[in-house]
Design an enzyme around this catalytic site. Structure first.
Site, mmCIF file in Angstrom:
data_model
loop_
_atom_site.group_PDB
_atom_site.id
_atom_site.type_symbol
_atom_site.label_atom_id
_atom_site.label_comp_id
_atom_site.label_asym_id
_atom_site.label_seq_id
_atom_site.Cartn_x
_atom_site.Cartn_y
_atom_site.Cartn_z
ATOM 1 N N ASP A 1 -5.929 1.988 -3.677
ATOM 2 C CA ASP A 1 -7.114 1.744 -2.842
ATOM 3 C C ASP A 1 -7.424 2.925 -1.932
ATOM 4 O OD1 ASP A 1 -5.076 1.405 -0.997
ATOM 5 O OD2 ASP A 1 -5.761 -0.535 -0.251
ATOM 6 N N SER B 1 0.825 -1.200 0.000
ATOM 7 C CA SER B 1 0.000 0.000 0.000
ATOM 8 C C SER B 1 0.862 1.254 0.000
ATOM 9 C CB SER B 1 -0.974 -0.041 1.188
ATOM 10 O OG SER B 1 -1.923 0.988 1.097
ATOM 11 N N ASP C 1 -2.844 6.348 -3.737
ATOM 12 C CA ASP C 1 -1.649 5.673 -3.235
ATOM 13 C C ASP C 1 -1.197 4.609 -4.246
ATOM 14 O OD1 ASP C 1 -3.579 3.736 -2.798
ATOM 15 O OD2 ASP C 1 -2.899 3.219 -0.792
ATOM 16 N N ASP D 1 -1.127 1.376 -4.674
ATOM 17 C CA ASP D 1 -1.978 0.266 -5.128
ATOM 18 C C ASP D 1 -3.412 0.712 -5.382
ATOM 19 O OD1 ASP D 1 -2.452 0.516 -2.331
ATOM 20 O OD2 ASP D 1 -3.286 -1.496 -2.287
#
Length: 578
Positions: free
Chosen positions: A310, A147, A306, A308
């Site tokens: 999400d 993340s 961010d 990734d």
């Protein structure tokens, strides 16, 4: 010789150890403290998976700890899902160091169980992985990502057949299966050539992207004539060196938002995240380049995702013409209001808003005014995904889910927080308010005036290594044993210990049961609709303290918030330094 030293010797003498890890171990051989930290425990596998620093050792992310986790996941699936070998597992990965390698290692371990793996050809966002599990009807999914953690981290997240992150009852079975593996160095794998020859490895291309975009097109609240217009709206977007660029741009283009200016320095995937101190849209420094471009281009709004994809951050101009980054709670409240006010009231009768116990109560106040019930979950989007799955049986309707840490979900074709969906909806919402002659900050102020000044805050303390982990445990245990009776100038009315699932009334000592899963969280409910919550992070060496206050004016709420923070920081500091 201690246990960690025995494990270190086992690794150091393993003849087939990965060459890069051999080099790293050699560098560490004269540093006992570094070796102990790398080997004193196994990397924690939590409910969402595991996350840690890259490097050699059982307490690090490397091919062997990943293989061990995948081996446990495979055993879990074979025992708990049907037709696992043919349905397979879909695997995606982000832009971090070793992400693609770990994705392939995952397929190699699954192949040793004759389980088919669908692996994306190039990096993809986390929400697309969640969608892919459902679209391909696989038995599960794996996302290789850490993340928004620093560059030295990577992680391994597991998903159930519904496309949601594993909740405790599922994760505990995986953890038990992982514990049965005595030596991570000896986990069986099949090589890539054999996987492909036996058709146990299938590379996935753009088909799933296109299917996702078709679903994304349906979430709009715009009327058809507005939808078909090319919008006069200037947007600056940064994917922060991650995975969101393609899907966000295509999603906005579908709604005829064509004025998107991408921060090109941050559009290229980069595992070092070289243009930011942290690739986290929760932190305002991540918007530095976007703000510069926004000022130059006169942008109406700035978006940041961010790595990734999400989590989403949004910034808009204030009265002084300066860009202000909205908090996760503020953007969430605005989205609740926009979605509910533009939904047919007949559809709201059975609708449910889902948020976490550390998320602002403003969203619940808004939802109540529309007759929509709010459900609270523990921190972590896995619990929101679990609730959505339960709605399939109860007949309740998911309307929106969010948490304060910049995670949102508009529609349930994905079952994890989705910055792509949210980016598209946030732009649509901001455009709507611009047509009314207002900014998102204007709309937010109207919500405060109508429902009250709900303000929130969060402080975190990073305590790394073995000693840090022990100190975090000490903070939690000290406060549990001697809970505060007053915080700031507010009386504590109730304490909620989610580890024991008990709520105690401080004045009468009466006990109630909390109907949520057990977790290491402790919450103070205060007078005047305020609260404080302590929670160790599940993914970083941090302990977090969340605050929520309510007042009739901004000044009143700001003063109360400062007093709560002052008290808790003093209490925690005293425990740390004792």
């Amino acid at each position: 010789m201690s246990n960690w030293e025995q494990v270190y010797q086992q690794w150091n003498s393993f003849p087939e150890l990965d060459e890069s890890l051999k080099v790293e171990l050699k560098k560490m051989q004269d540093d006992p403290k570094a070796l102990e930290d790398a080997f004193y425990r196994e990397l924690t596998f939590g409910t969402g998976g595991m996350r840690g620093v890259l490097g050699p050792g059982t307490n690090r992310m490397n091919v062997y700890t990943v293989r061990k986790a995948v081996n446990g996941f495979a055993k879990y699936l074979l025992e708990n899902a049907v037709n696992v070998k043919d349905r397979g597992v879909v695997i995606a990965y982000d832009s971090r160091y070793m992400s693609q390698e770990f994705a392939l290692e995952t397929a190699k371990v699954l192949g040793a169980f004759d389980i088919k793996a669908y692996v994306f050809e190039t990096l993809r966002p986390t929400p697309l992985l969640s969608f892919a599990v459902r679209y391909l009807a696989t038995a599960g999914g794996v996302m290789i990502t850490a993340s928004h953690n620093p560059p030295e981290y990577n992680g391994f997240k597991v998903y159930n057949e519904d496309g949601g992150q594993m909740v405790p009852r599922e994760a505990n079975q995986i953890i038990d299966a992982i514990k049965d593996i005595e030596n991570e160095l000896m986990v069986p794998v099949l090589e890539q050539a054999e996987l492909e020859e036996r058709q146990l490895l299938k590379w996935v291309g753009k088909d799933i992207d296109n299917a996702y975009l078709e679903q994304l097109k349906q979430i709009t609240k715009m009327k058809e004539d507005t939808l078909n217009q090319v919008k006069d709206f200037n947007i600056v977007f940064t994917p922060l060196h991650g995975t969101a660029n393609d899907l966000v741009l295509r999603g906005l283009e579908q709604l005829n938002f064509t004025g998107v200016d991408v921060v090109q320095e941050q559009a290229v995937p980069d595992p070092e995240f070289s243009t930011v101190a942290s690739p986290n849209p929760e932190e305002h420094q991540a918007f530095t380049l976007a703000i510069q471009k926004g000022i130059k281009n006169g942008a109406d709004i700035l978006l940041g995702t961010d790595p990734d994809a999400d989590r989403l951050g949004v910034a808009v101009k204030n009265e002084a013409g300066e860009y202000t980054v909205l908090t996760g709670n503020q953007l969430g409240a605005l989205l609740v209001d926009y979605i509910l006010s533009n939904t047919d009231s007949a559809m709201l009768n059975n609708a449910r808003l889902i948020k976490t116990i550390v998320t602002s109560e403003l969203g619940q106040a808004i939802a109540s005014s529309y007759g929509v019930k709010t459900l609270n979950t523990l921190t972590g989007f896995k619990y929101i995904g679990e609730k959505i799955r339960q709605f399939d049986a109860t007949g309740e309707t998911f309307i929106f889910g969010y948490e304060e840490s910049y995670g949102y979900l508009i529609r349930s074709f994905a079952r994890d927080k989705d910055a792509v969906q949210t980016a598209v909806m946030a732009i649509e919402m901001a455009y709507y308010w611009k047509q009314q002659g207002r900014t998102l900050l204007d709309a937010l102020e109207e919500l405060y005036k109508k429902y009250g000044y709900y303000l929130e805050g969060m402080t975190s303390l990073t305590l790394k290594g073995k000693e840090g982990s022990e100190k975090i445990n000490e903070i939690m245990e000290t406060i549990r044993k001697s809970p505060l009776r007053e915080i700031g100038n507010l009386h504590v009315e109730k304490v909620e210990d989610y580890r024991t699932s008990e709520r105690m009334m401080m004045d009468t000592k009466a006990i109630e049961t909390i109907d949520l899963p057990k977790e290491n969280v402790f919450k103070f409910k205060l007078e005047k609709n305020s609260w404080v919550c302590l929670r160790p992070s599940g993914t970083e060496p941090k302990i977090k303290c969340y605050y929520g206050v309510f007042g009739s004016t901004r000044e009143e709420s700001e003063q109360t918030l400062a007093e709560l923070k002052g008290t808790m920081e003093s209490v925690i500091n005293e425990i740390v330094t004792s």
